[in-house]
Design an enzyme around this catalytic site. Sequence first.
Site, PDB file in Angstrom:
ATOM      1  N   VAL A 166      -2.300  -3.109  -3.636  1.00 41.75           N
ATOM      2  CA  VAL A 166      -2.598  -4.444  -4.162  1.00 41.75           C
ATOM      3  C   VAL A 166      -2.452  -5.427  -3.004  1.00 41.75           C
ATOM      4  O   VAL A 166      -1.517  -5.334  -2.214  1.00 41.75           O
ATOM      5  CB  VAL A 166      -1.686  -4.843  -5.340  1.00 41.75           C
ATOM      6  CG1 VAL A 166      -2.087  -4.103  -6.605  1.00 41.75           C
ATOM      7  CG2 VAL A 166      -0.219  -4.601  -5.045  1.00 41.75           C
ATOM      8  N   ARG A 167      -3.387  -6.347  -2.907  1.00 41.68           N
ATOM      9  CA  ARG A 167      -3.398  -7.214  -1.727  1.00 41.68           C
ATOM     10  C   ARG A 167      -3.974  -8.592  -2.068  1.00 41.68           C
ATOM     11  O   ARG A 167      -4.721  -8.757  -3.026  1.00 41.68           O
ATOM     12  CB  ARG A 167      -4.206  -6.564  -0.608  1.00 41.68           C
ATOM     13  CG  ARG A 167      -5.634  -6.252  -0.977  1.00 41.68           C
ATOM     14  CD  ARG A 167      -6.335  -5.412   0.091  1.00 41.68           C
ATOM     15  NE  ARG A 167      -7.708  -5.103  -0.291  1.00 41.68           N
ATOM     16  CZ  ARG A 167      -8.056  -4.060  -1.024  1.00 41.68           C
ATOM     17  NH1 ARG A 167      -7.136  -3.213  -1.459  1.00 41.68           N
ATOM     18  NH2 ARG A 167      -9.329  -3.839  -1.330  1.00 41.68           N
ATOM     19  N   SER A 215       0.851  -1.182   0.000  1.00 45.12           N
ATOM     20  CA  SER A 215       0.000   0.000   0.000  1.00 45.12           C
ATOM     21  C   SER A 215       0.885   1.229   0.000  1.00 45.12           C
ATOM     22  O   SER A 215       1.891   1.278   0.722  1.00 45.12           O
ATOM     23  CB  SER A 215      -0.913   0.001   1.230  1.00 45.12           C
ATOM     24  OG  SER A 215      -1.754   1.133   1.228  1.00 45.12           O
ATOM     25  N   HIS A 275      -2.497   7.316  -4.534  1.00 48.78           N
ATOM     26  CA  HIS A 275      -2.636   6.172  -3.634  1.00 48.78           C
ATOM     27  C   HIS A 275      -2.755   4.914  -4.482  1.00 48.78           C
ATOM     28  O   HIS A 275      -3.378   4.929  -5.544  1.00 48.78           O
ATOM     29  CB  HIS A 275      -3.894   6.333  -2.771  1.00 48.78           C
ATOM     30  CG  HIS A 275      -4.357   5.054  -2.138  1.00 48.78           C
ATOM     31  ND1 HIS A 275      -5.436   4.330  -2.611  1.00 48.78           N
ATOM     32  CD2 HIS A 275      -3.876   4.352  -1.082  1.00 48.78           C
ATOM     33  CE1 HIS A 275      -5.605   3.251  -1.866  1.00 48.78           C
ATOM     34  NE2 HIS A 275      -4.672   3.235  -0.939  1.00 48.78           N
ATOM     35  N   HIS A 325      -6.477   7.689 -16.328  1.00 51.27           N
ATOM     36  CA  HIS A 325      -7.501   6.697 -16.649  1.00 51.27           C
ATOM     37  C   HIS A 325      -7.134   5.867 -17.874  1.00 51.27           C
ATOM     38  O   HIS A 325      -7.522   4.693 -17.966  1.00 51.27           O
ATOM     39  CB  HIS A 325      -8.860   7.384 -16.825  1.00 51.27           C
ATOM     40  CG  HIS A 325      -9.517   7.708 -15.526  1.00 51.27           C
ATOM     41  ND1 HIS A 325     -10.297   6.794 -14.851  1.00 51.27           N
ATOM     42  CD2 HIS A 325      -9.478   8.824 -14.750  1.00 51.27           C
ATOM     43  CE1 HIS A 325     -10.729   7.340 -13.720  1.00 51.27           C
ATOM     44  NE2 HIS A 325     -10.246   8.571 -13.637  1.00 51.27           N
ATOM     45  N   HIS A 357       2.377  12.191  -0.984  1.00 47.34           N
ATOM     46  CA  HIS A 357       1.923  13.572  -0.803  1.00 47.34           C
ATOM     47  C   HIS A 357       3.032  14.516  -1.264  1.00 47.34           C
ATOM     48  O   HIS A 357       4.025  14.709  -0.549  1.00 47.34           O
ATOM     49  CB  HIS A 357       1.600  13.851   0.665  1.00 47.34           C
ATOM     50  CG  HIS A 357       0.441  13.073   1.205  1.00 47.34           C
ATOM     51  ND1 HIS A 357      -0.856  13.327   0.822  1.00 47.34           N
ATOM     52  CD2 HIS A 357       0.382  12.058   2.110  1.00 47.34           C
ATOM     53  CE1 HIS A 357      -1.669  12.492   1.458  1.00 47.34           C
ATOM     54  NE2 HIS A 357      -0.947  11.716   2.243  1.00 47.34           N
ATOM     55  N   GLY A 413      -4.772  -5.599  14.848  1.00 41.82           N
ATOM     56  CA  GLY A 413      -3.568  -5.433  15.647  1.00 41.82           C
ATOM     57  C   GLY A 413      -2.350  -5.109  14.827  1.00 41.82           C
ATOM     58  O   GLY A 413      -1.223  -5.419  15.222  1.00 41.82           O
ATOM     59  N   HIS A 415     -20.365  11.890   4.272  1.00 37.20           N
ATOM     60  CA  HIS A 415     -20.802  12.979   5.141  1.00 37.20           C
ATOM     61  C   HIS A 415     -20.681  14.343   4.476  1.00 37.20           C
ATOM     62  O   HIS A 415     -21.262  15.316   4.948  1.00 37.20           O
ATOM     63  CB  HIS A 415     -20.020  12.955   6.461  1.00 37.20           C
ATOM     64  CG  HIS A 415     -18.544  13.138   6.315  1.00 37.20           C
ATOM     65  ND1 HIS A 415     -17.723  12.170   5.792  1.00 37.20           N
ATOM     66  CD2 HIS A 415     -17.730  14.182   6.629  1.00 37.20           C
ATOM     67  CE1 HIS A 415     -16.471  12.601   5.786  1.00 37.20           C
ATOM     68  NE2 HIS A 415     -16.447  13.824   6.283  1.00 37.20           N
ATOM     69  N   ARG A 438       0.380  -2.535  12.803  1.00 35.66           N
ATOM     70  CA  ARG A 438       1.295  -1.534  13.347  1.00 35.66           C
ATOM     71  C   ARG A 438       0.744  -0.137  13.064  1.00 35.66           C
ATOM     72  O   ARG A 438       0.661   0.295  11.918  1.00 35.66           O
ATOM     73  CB  ARG A 438       2.673  -1.714  12.718  1.00 35.66           C
ATOM     74  CG  ARG A 438       3.753  -0.863  13.334  1.00 35.66           C
ATOM     75  CD  ARG A 438       5.106  -1.343  12.842  1.00 35.66           C
ATOM     76  NE  ARG A 438       6.191  -0.602  13.454  1.00 35.66           N
ATOM     77  CZ  ARG A 438       6.732   0.489  12.927  1.00 35.66           C
ATOM     78  NH1 ARG A 438       6.259   0.972  11.787  1.00 35.66           N
ATOM     79  NH2 ARG A 438       7.736   1.096  13.528  1.00 35.66           N
TER      80      ARG A 438
END
Length: 304
Positions: A110-111, A93, A107, A146, A97, A259, A176, A261
């Site tokens: 891939v996972r 990930s 950003h 794109h 900035h 849990g 929101h 980091r």
Amino acid sequence: MSTRTEAVKAYLLDLQDRICTALEQEDGSAHFMEDAWTRPAGGGGRTRVIENGTVIEKGGVNFSHVFGSNLPPSASAHRPELAGRGFEALGVSLVIHPHNPHVPTSHANVRFFIAEKEGEEAVWWFGGGFDLTPYYGVEEDCVHWHRVAERACAPFGEDVYPRYKAWCDSYFHLKHRDEPRGIGGLFFDDVNQWDFDTSFAFIRAIGDAFINAYLPIVRRRKAAAYTVQQREFQEFRRGRYVEFNLVYDRGTLFGLQSGGRTESILMSLPPQVRWGYDWKAAPGSEEARLTEYFLTDRDWLAEN
């Protein structure tokens, strides 16, 4: 660790290396600091952070591989049948900035996720994507971003880019405030509609496309002059980035609930942000055009 998991891990570690090298070369002065960490409940990762460069104000490219005996609530909420299964989650990930408000924040992620239970077939899927958050929009950059996304998806079907582009627009939306976080890109989860090899090839295509999507934009904009007011507007818009990551982002919620980091999970937050009460852009200004023209539901490729 299964053969599948080993192959994914090897790819992700190499992807992290390649992206860090490319970003260091583009920045020209700063280097990534590596912080290897272990998770007491199982697993660990390599956090890499770059700060105060010529181009990059703050960025991180993280690899993690965590495992455990029970899925955290954020993962099992939309897949209740997986509750009680052991899991492994691997991913890269990144968030970049830049200093210059004419260079967008980027950003990518891939996972791979696999949930197992003795006596039952393993359940696996891939997820990820990449998205762009400009502060001063440039149509050429949006189309390029794109176009690269579309080309990465093309070998896997004509419907892949439109579907994952629409999912990205829907996901990166601040409910929101009823506004998009940026101009989108790709977002997908639960990818296992193909066999493993094809699904893995798709993830590699997306991961490998990020540098080709982002660096040409950085090169075009990094030397652009900007004013104090434009920098302040960048910091104001960064506030929206923070709001999304802390309220909605699945990766942030999964990391905190499992849990993970904390320093690595919150690496994505920008170094300087501002909130002004009920601030409004002046009518007809570049700042107003960002929300009126760029942060809207657009088909960038159909229009160009």
